[in-house]
Design a protein around this motif. Structure first.
Motif, short mmCIF file in Angstrom:
data_model
loop_
_atom_site.label_atom_id
_atom_site.label_comp_id
_atom_site.label_asym_id
_atom_site.label_seq_id
_atom_site.Cartn_x
_atom_site.Cartn_y
_atom_site.Cartn_z
N LEU A 132 0.89 -1.14 -0.08
CA LEU A 132 0.04 -0.07 0.00
C LEU A 132 0.80 1.23 0.23
O LEU A 132 1.90 1.31 0.77
N GLY A 133 0.58 2.08 -0.85
CA GLY A 133 1.41 3.20 -1.06
C GLY A 133 0.45 4.67 -0.28
O GLY A 133 -0.68 4.67 -0.31
N VAL A 167 -3.08 3.07 -3.77
CA VAL A 167 -2.44 4.27 -3.08
C VAL A 167 -3.38 4.90 -2.55
O VAL A 167 -4.35 5.45 -3.17
N LEU A 168 -3.13 5.40 -1.27
CA LEU A 168 -4.22 6.04 -0.28
C LEU A 168 -3.63 7.48 -0.09
O LEU A 168 -2.47 7.76 0.33
N SER A 169 -4.74 8.48 -0.09
CA SER A 169 -4.15 9.81 0.16
C SER A 169 -4.23 10.01 1.74
O SER A 169 -5.07 9.27 2.40
N GLY A 226 -9.34 8.49 -1.85
CA GLY A 226 -9.14 9.73 -0.76
C GLY A 226 -10.56 10.55 -0.98
O GLY A 226 -11.34 10.22 -1.88
N PHE A 227 -10.65 11.56 -0.32
CA PHE A 227 -12.01 12.03 -0.51
C PHE A 227 -11.65 13.68 -0.32
O PHE A 227 -10.60 14.09 -0.32
N CYS A 272 -9.88 8.82 3.67
CA CYS A 272 -8.28 9.09 3.53
C CYS A 272 -7.66 8.11 4.76
O CYS A 272 -8.33 7.82 5.71
N ALA A 273 -6.28 7.92 4.31
CA ALA A 273 -5.85 7.02 5.31
C ALA A 273 -5.78 7.15 6.93
O ALA A 273 -6.14 6.32 7.74
#
Length: 235
Positions: free
Chosen positions: A13-14, A82-84, A113-114, A137-138
């Motif tokens: 996961l990035g 990929v998560l913001s 992400g949102f 988001c993360a």
């Protein structure tokens, strides 16, 4: 539409900060705790250089360096998703430096992400023909206990749950603070969905509406900025 492969245990996961970075509490503590949660689930973790930064004007870094991080993780890095790490206000400045052509040619991977991340969750499908998720988001995954919406978001990414429904209540006033960074959503407001029909008529209680297609969107504050620009290729 290109759909990335669903997550499996051991995938990488990035985490990136194309807008706001987690540079202070409660966001920093929540992000660090979320990384422990993801690691405990068996995922490999890779954080970008901007995740804990506050070097830009109202954002993690300069538009050029934020876009460089986006390009790195969506093109070169071997990440399944990929998560913001946050929303914000000025992510639109990144878009001129994002290599959408290269992203469209690279192996697809999930982005989630949102809020300000609408700048990617909207443009990835329209410019790169790649599905994206407008979702939490993360740092939200650091809350204890996890709200069911977070579990649903994870189950969507790993392919366990492909249908979603609304939740009974939503949060209008968060309780998260530096002293209590891991407090869950303060869901006090009952959900009430309203349908605005093209003919102007009100939808009767209990009436069902059927439609089909792809649901794209996100934060209206962001969409209005993209409308009519070279990043707006909506048919």
């Amino acid at each position: 539409m290109r759909y990335p492969a669903f997550l499996k245990q051991g995938d990488r996961l990035g985490f990136i900060a194309p807008s706001f970075g987690c540079s202070f509490d409660p966001y920093l503590s929540c992000f660090d705790e979320a990384l422990k949660v993801f690691g405990g689930m068996g995922y490999e973790i890779l954080t970008g250089p901007n995740c804990r930064a506050a070097l830009g004007q109202g954002k993690s870094n300069t538009p050029e360096l934020c876009a460089e991080e986006i390009n790195d993780f969506l093109i070169r890095r071997d990440c399944a998703a990929v998560l913001s790490v946050g929303g914000g206000e000025t992510m639109c400045e990144d878009l001129s430096f994002v290599d959408f052509d290269a992203i469209a040619k690279a192996r697809p991977r999930w982005f989630m992400g949102f809020s300000d991340n609408t700048n990617l969750t909207f443009t990835l499908p329209t410019l790169c023909d790649t599905a994206a998720v407008y979702g939490p988001c993360a740092p939200a995954f650091g809350m204890k206990p996890l709200h069911s919406s977070l579990g649903d978001a994870l189950d969507l990414l790993n392919g366990k749950q492909l249908m979603v429904k609304n939740y009974d209540k939503w949060e209008i006033e968060p309780l998260k603070s530096e002293e209590d960074p891991f407090v869950p959503y303060n869901t006090t407001e009952p959900c009430c969905l309203k349908v605005f029909r093209p003919d102007g008529k009100e939808t009767a209680s209990g009436e069902t509406l059927d439609f089909s297609g792809r649901l794209l969107g996100g934060c209206l504050d962001i969409l209005v900025l993209l409308c009519g620009t070279r990043f707006d290729r909506v048919k």
